[in-house]
Design an enzyme around this catalytic site. Structure first.
Site, PDB file in Angstrom:
ATOM      1  N   THR A  62      27.567  47.817  33.568  1.00 17.52           N
ATOM      2  CA  THR A  62      27.053  46.948  34.625  1.00 17.52           C
ATOM      3  C   THR A  62      27.918  45.702  34.818  1.00 17.52           C
ATOM      4  OG1 THR A  62      25.613  45.806  33.056  1.00 17.52           O
ATOM      5  CG2 THR A  62      24.666  47.673  34.235  1.00 17.52           C
ATOM      6  N   ALA A  63      28.993  45.576  34.056  1.00 18.96           N
ATOM      7  CA  ALA A  63      29.853  44.390  34.138  1.00 18.96           C
ATOM      8  C   ALA A  63      31.027  44.655  35.084  1.00 18.96           C
ATOM      9  CB  ALA A  63      30.304  44.008  32.729  1.00 18.96           C
ATOM     10  N   TYR A  64      32.246  44.520  34.609  1.00 19.85           N
ATOM     11  CA  TYR A  64      33.439  44.695  35.437  1.00 19.85           C
ATOM     12  C   TYR A  64      33.445  46.077  36.099  1.00 19.85           C
ATOM     13  CZ  TYR A  64      38.488  44.286  36.529  1.00 19.85           C
ATOM     14  OH  TYR A  64      39.703  44.215  37.150  1.00 19.85           O
ATOM     15  N   ASP A  80      26.220  36.001  27.546  1.00 15.08           N
ATOM     16  CA  ASP A  80      26.804  37.286  27.180  1.00 15.08           C
ATOM     17  C   ASP A  80      28.154  37.115  26.495  1.00 15.08           C
ATOM     18  OD1 ASP A  80      24.660  38.682  28.186  1.00 15.08           O
ATOM     19  OD2 ASP A  80      25.577  39.036  30.142  1.00 15.08           O
ATOM     20  N   GLY A  81      28.949  36.150  26.960  1.00 13.19           N
ATOM     21  CA  GLY A  81      30.256  35.919  26.352  1.00 13.19           C
ATOM     22  C   GLY A  81      30.146  35.539  24.890  1.00 13.19           C
ATOM     23  N   SER A 128      31.371  46.137  39.220  1.00 14.64           N
ATOM     24  CA  SER A 128      32.035  45.377  40.279  1.00 14.64           C
ATOM     25  C   SER A 128      33.180  46.164  40.908  1.00 14.64           C
ATOM     26  CB  SER A 128      32.573  44.058  39.718  1.00 14.64           C
ATOM     27  OG  SER A 128      31.523  43.244  39.256  1.00 14.64           O
ATOM     28  N   ASN A 160      32.359  46.083  25.848  1.00 21.06           N
ATOM     29  CA  ASN A 160      32.100  46.344  27.266  1.00 21.06           C
ATOM     30  C   ASN A 160      33.087  47.335  27.861  1.00 21.06           C
ATOM     31  OD1 ASN A 160      29.845  44.785  27.543  1.00 21.06           O
ATOM     32  ND2 ASN A 160      30.811  43.141  28.700  1.00 21.06           N
ATOM     33  N   GLU A 161      34.365  46.964  27.874  1.00 20.27           N
ATOM     34  CA  GLU A 161      35.344  47.844  28.507  1.00 20.27           C
ATOM     35  C   GLU A 161      36.751  47.540  28.039  1.00 20.27           C
ATOM     36  OE1 GLU A 161      35.528  44.189  30.323  1.00 20.27           O
ATOM     37  OE2 GLU A 161      33.837  45.421  30.991  1.00 20.27           O
ATOM     38  N   ASP A 183      45.731  49.042  41.286  1.00 21.43           N
ATOM     39  CA  ASP A 183      45.805  47.724  40.641  1.00 21.43           C
ATOM     40  C   ASP A 183      45.514  47.830  39.156  1.00 21.43           C
ATOM     41  OD1 ASP A 183      46.469  46.472  42.980  1.00 21.43           O
ATOM     42  OD2 ASP A 183      44.502  45.545  43.306  1.00 21.43           O
TER      43      ASP A 183
END
Length: 260
Positions: free
Chosen positions: A160-162, A45-46, A165, A119-120, A149
């Site tokens: 669905t990534a960071y 993905d990266g 989580s 992504n974000e 934070d």
């Protein structure tokens, strides 16, 4: 989408990706990115994000068909999923439009930096001090002071990534929505984030920035000592990801919500 006749090949430098590139090149004559109708991306993905960002930067955007030679491979197809020649496989694939975000950041020194995120975009504290942020959506300040934070804005492709989580929602492709998700919110403690229509710009301002510095990260690019950021969808830079039928991104997004 018109029939694809010419393919380019982009492979990460890993041994696994290079071995697959060699095998594919023995069976198909690839062309340069400038000549191609689409690009086959070998890696994780990266590396897919790296390739997409490079196409945005070059202002030469091609449909991308990923083949997983990395770890997670959420944006990729399985290498072994089909015995078809690669050109036939790409032409049979389903296409999905992915709209990146445009982040415009202003640092405490007054520097203006603009960059895209697929992504974000996240705003994160730089020190042990909790960040203090003001959240504005559209023309209205929605949260005058968020102590946390950090906070992030995720696209459906990145939800669905960071974002996931950080306990953010998973968004289906094509829903026209963004996820605004706090990271370890302290006050207001009960705020768990928001799902927003993607036509609304989001502005986040750092309060007490000298004492509580924050950095902004757009996918893999970081800008430190942020005063404020503005995030909006960049439809003029829409990307196309291609997936084998039966292994599409929308099915993966649904499936992730039932993973145990």
């Amino acid at each position: 989408m018109a029939k694809i006749e010419k393919l380019a090949l982009a492979a990460s430098p890993t041994d696994k990706a290079q071995a697959t590139a060699k095998k594919l090149s023995q069976a198909h004559d690839f062309v340069s990115m400038a000549e191609a109708d689409a690009v086959v991306v070998l890696g994780g993905d990266g590396f897919m994000l790296q390739t997409l960002h490079q196409m945005i930067e070059d202002e030469h955007i091609l449909p991308a068909f990923g083949m997983n030679r990395g770890t997670v491979g959420f944006l990729m197809n399985k290498v072994e999923a089909s015995r078809l020649p690669i050109l036939d496989r790409v032409n049979r694939a389903r296409s999905f439009e992915v709209s990146p975000l445009m982040m415009t950041a202003e640092t405490q020194s007054g520097e203006i930096v603009s960059t895209c995120a697929i992504n974000e975009v996240s705003l994160l504290r730089e020190t042990r001090q909790t960040a203090k942020l003001e959240i504005k959506v559209g023309a209205k300040v929605r949260i005058p002071e968020l102590m946390c934070d950090g906070v992030l804005v995720a696209t459906p492709a990145g939800s669905t990534a960071y974002n996931f989580s950080a306990n953010g929602p998973i968004l289906p492709l094509g829903c026209g929505l963004l996820a605004l998700t706090p990271i370890s919110a302290f006050r207001p403690r009960r705020w768990r984030g928001a799902i927003l229509p993607d036509h609304l710009p989001i502005e986040i301002r750092s309060l007490d920035a000298d004492k509580r510095p924050v950095s902004a990260v757009a996918d893999q690019r970081e800008i430190r000592d942020i005063a404020k950021i503005r995030v909006e969808v960049a439809h003029e830079r829409d990307l196309t990801l291609m997936f084998d039928r039966g292994h599409s991104l929308d099915e993966r997004i649904v499936g992730e919500q039932f993973a145990i």
